[in-house]
Design a protein around this motif. Structure first.
Motif: not given
Length: 168
Positions: A150-168
């Motif tokens: 579950t924490l691994s899934n959280l980490a992967a999702y947060v990383t995806e969100i963080a990457r998307t926010r940097v690109e915006d």
């Protein structure tokens, strides 16, 4: 990632009834806390590998509840219920988790979100009412592996969100 299981040295009065899982997530604490606490994110990462989550009700404030169903990869549905007992953004969340309100076997969890350089260390400390319930969660329901996933899934999702926010 760190987890304590059976045979771990006693570190507290509840050591024989607890599971501790932690992980460093490469994102700021405020973002990790947001993704953990907002229902729009929950179904995207909550649960062990292969599980999905359907929220029936969610309100994030002390005394409020999250009523949800976890759907196992084998098709089994698990009714779940959480009530928030303490919220200190973005540092700490305490909760009570069971199958439903009034579940005599519900357990208590405290999650801490600590800065770790530019990353966040999340620790999930869960204390069960009895050693037997803790052991059943570990042995029958694979609580340590499930928590790590579950924490691994959280980490992967947060990383995806963080990457998307940097690109915006």
């Amino acid at each position: 990632m760190r987890a304590t299981g059976r045979g771990a040295p006693a570190q507290s009065a509840t050591a024989d009834r607890e599971i501790v899982i932690s992980r460093v997530i490469n994102a700021p604490r405020e973002l990790v806390f947001e993704v953990f606490t907002e229902v729009r994110h929950r179904s995207r990462w909550w649960g062990p590998d292969g599980f999905t989550t359907t929220t029936r009700a969610f309100e994030f404030r002390v005394g409020a509840e999250w009523d949800f169903v976890m759907h196992g990869p084998d098709g089994t549905d698990y009714s779940e219920w959480i009530t928030w007992t303490e919220i200190a953004p973005p540092e700490r969340i305490a909760l009570r988790h069971g199958e439903s309100r009034g579940d005599p076997n519900a357990f208590e969890s405290v999650l801490t979100f600590a800065p770790d350089g530019a990353a966040t260390r999340i620790e999930m400390r869960t204390v069960f009412p009895t050693t037997e319930l803790r052991d059943e969660a570990v042995e029958k329901y694979h609580a340590i592996e499930g928590g790590q996933q579950t924490l691994s899934n959280l980490a992967a999702y947060v990383t995806e969100i963080a990457r998307t926010r940097v690109e915006d």
